[in-house]
Scaffold this motif. Sequence first.
Motif, PDB file in Angstrom:
ATOM      1  N   UNK A 217       0.810  -1.213   0.000  1.00 22.01           N
ATOM      2  CA  UNK A 217       0.000   0.000   0.000  1.00 22.01           C
ATOM      3  C   UNK A 217       0.850   1.273   0.000  1.00 22.01           C
ATOM      4  N   UNK A 218       1.826   1.316  -0.873  1.00 25.65           N
ATOM      5  CA  UNK A 218       2.662   2.512  -0.987  1.00 25.65           C
ATOM      6  C   UNK A 218       1.859   3.646  -1.612  1.00 25.65           C
ATOM      7  N   UNK A 219       2.046   4.876  -1.167  1.00 26.51           N
ATOM      8  CA  UNK A 219       1.394   6.008  -1.836  1.00 26.51           C
ATOM      9  C   UNK A 219       1.990   6.204  -3.223  1.00 26.51           C
ATOM     10  N   UNK A 220       1.222   6.797  -4.104  1.00 31.49           N
ATOM     11  CA  UNK A 220       1.704   7.006  -5.471  1.00 31.49           C
ATOM     12  C   UNK A 220       2.985   7.830  -5.499  1.00 31.49           C
ATOM     13  N   UNK A 221       3.102   8.779  -4.589  1.00 36.11           N
ATOM     14  CA  UNK A 221       4.287   9.618  -4.559  1.00 36.11           C
ATOM     15  C   UNK A 221       5.547   8.789  -4.335  1.00 36.11           C
ATOM     16  N   UNK A 222       5.436   7.719  -3.563  1.00 33.36           N
ATOM     17  CA  UNK A 222       6.605   6.869  -3.312  1.00 33.36           C
ATOM     18  C   UNK A 222       7.008   6.111  -4.569  1.00 33.36           C
ATOM     19  N   UNK A 223       6.008   5.641  -5.330  1.00 36.70           N
ATOM     20  CA  UNK A 223       6.327   5.011  -6.619  1.00 36.70           C
ATOM     21  C   UNK A 223       7.028   6.013  -7.530  1.00 36.70           C
ATOM     22  N   UNK A 224       6.486   7.225  -7.604  1.00 39.83           N
ATOM     23  CA  UNK A 224       7.080   8.252  -8.468  1.00 39.83           C
ATOM     24  C   UNK A 224       8.504   8.563  -8.029  1.00 39.83           C
ATOM     25  N   UNK A 225       8.731   8.646  -6.728  1.00 38.31           N
ATOM     26  CA  UNK A 225      10.072   8.941  -6.215  1.00 38.31           C
ATOM     27  C   UNK A 225      11.054   7.836  -6.577  1.00 38.31           C
ATOM     28  N   UNK A 226      10.623   6.588  -6.502  1.00 34.41           N
ATOM     29  CA  UNK A 226      11.500   5.465  -6.853  1.00 34.41           C
ATOM     30  C   UNK A 226      11.908   5.516  -8.320  1.00 34.41           C
ATOM     31  N   UNK A 227      11.044   6.109  -9.158  1.00 38.79           N
ATOM     32  CA  UNK A 227      11.354   6.214 -10.589  1.00 38.79           C
ATOM     33  C   UNK A 227      11.940   7.568 -10.957  1.00 38.79           C
ATOM     34  N   UNK A 228      12.093   8.440  -9.942  1.00 38.43           N
ATOM     35  CA  UNK A 228      12.670   9.774 -10.153  1.00 38.43           C
ATOM     36  C   UNK A 228      11.865  10.586 -11.163  1.00 38.43           C
ATOM     37  N   UNK A 229      10.530  10.510 -11.060  1.00 37.55           N
ATOM     38  CA  UNK A 229       9.644  11.319 -11.902  1.00 37.55           C
ATOM     39  C   UNK A 229       8.600  11.973 -11.000  1.00 37.55           C
ATOM     40  N   UNK A 230       7.892  12.935 -11.532  1.00 37.69           N
ATOM     41  CA  UNK A 230       6.828  13.580 -10.772  1.00 37.69           C
ATOM     42  C   UNK A 230       5.534  12.786 -10.917  1.00 37.69           C
ATOM     43  N   UNK A 231       4.582  13.048 -10.022  1.00 40.76           N
ATOM     44  CA  UNK A 231       3.278  12.401 -10.135  1.00 40.76           C
ATOM     45  C   UNK A 231       2.590  12.766 -11.442  1.00 40.76           C
ATOM     46  N   UNK A 232       2.779  14.002 -11.865  1.00 36.49           N
ATOM     47  CA  UNK A 232       2.181  14.445 -13.128  1.00 36.49           C
ATOM     48  C   UNK A 232       2.723  13.612 -14.286  1.00 36.49           C
ATOM     49  N   UNK A 233       4.041  13.383 -14.297  1.00 39.05           N
ATOM     50  CA  UNK A 233       4.653  12.575 -15.357  1.00 39.05           C
ATOM     51  C   UNK A 233       4.149  11.141 -15.319  1.00 39.05           C
TER      52      UNK A 233
END
Length: 305
Positions: A217-233
């Motif tokens: 149950x990771x927040x979306x922001x954590x997924x984005x951070x792991x990929x070094x992109x923004x939530x918008x991207x």
Amino acid sequence: MTHSAMAKDRPKSSSKAKVTSVPKVRLYVEPPEEKNWFVHVGHVTDRGRWRTEPHAHPAYGQLIFVRSGRGVMNLEGSNLPFEGPCALLLPTECVHGLDYEVDADRWVVTIEVAYLTQINAKLHEFITLWGLPRMIPLSYSTEAGVEFFNLIKSLKQEVESDAVGHVVATEALLTTLLLMLVRETRLDQTASESATRNDIRLVERFRKLIDEHYRENLPLQEYASMMAVSLVQLRAACASATDQSPTKMIHARIITEAKRNLIFGDMSVEQIAFGLGFADAAYFTRFFRKEVGQAPSQFRAAARQ
């Protein structure tokens, strides 16, 4: 139902027990002796009936060309009959069993998952092709079956060759083989044709992270951070390449695993809920009913019947 809503009821778990009861196998055929391989082609013929129980191979995608014979393929608990000539496409992690009812002549192409990702990045339709397990009939014309058979034979020769350029030739033949399947399959164009290669690569990375972390149950922001992109991207790439939101992709992966455990496992609904990171079975039941249209117990009974 939003991802944040799930977060209220599904805490992170430090002890994540494996709940998948489906056997995971490495290869359907014997691997080549060399270590650095990315494609393997095997030819299998059996007399009489031949059967495999439901299993999955997470490190490989497979294409089975049934030149002759017939049978039934079990896909995630549903039966799909087939008759040669046809192609059976089995993505990584796809739970499947095969029951060949009569003598079968079949060729098995096994593709290492990292290379399959590279192939998919070449053409958006390849991602759509491998997005679902499928049976692709090639019986409508003699030419289609013969052409596919000749491509398979040529691919096997190049895979086993040491001639100059055999790797390049292997890649070209495999790409041609998959392109023929794309053209033979009338794929629903659900995603935008303007998806860029960067979008496709980003979404593939996101899928891998989902497979690794969907129980947490990771927040979306954590997924984005792991990929070094923004939530918008991340949202834009998912919309472009899959026509889905990131949250919907995560939910779909949870539902897939829930279905597998309900069909193939003997755990209670409560055990499955806890294994998938839900705080209680009632919330899991509401989530499952919203996504599937049935309660977990109803789905299990219908699938097994």
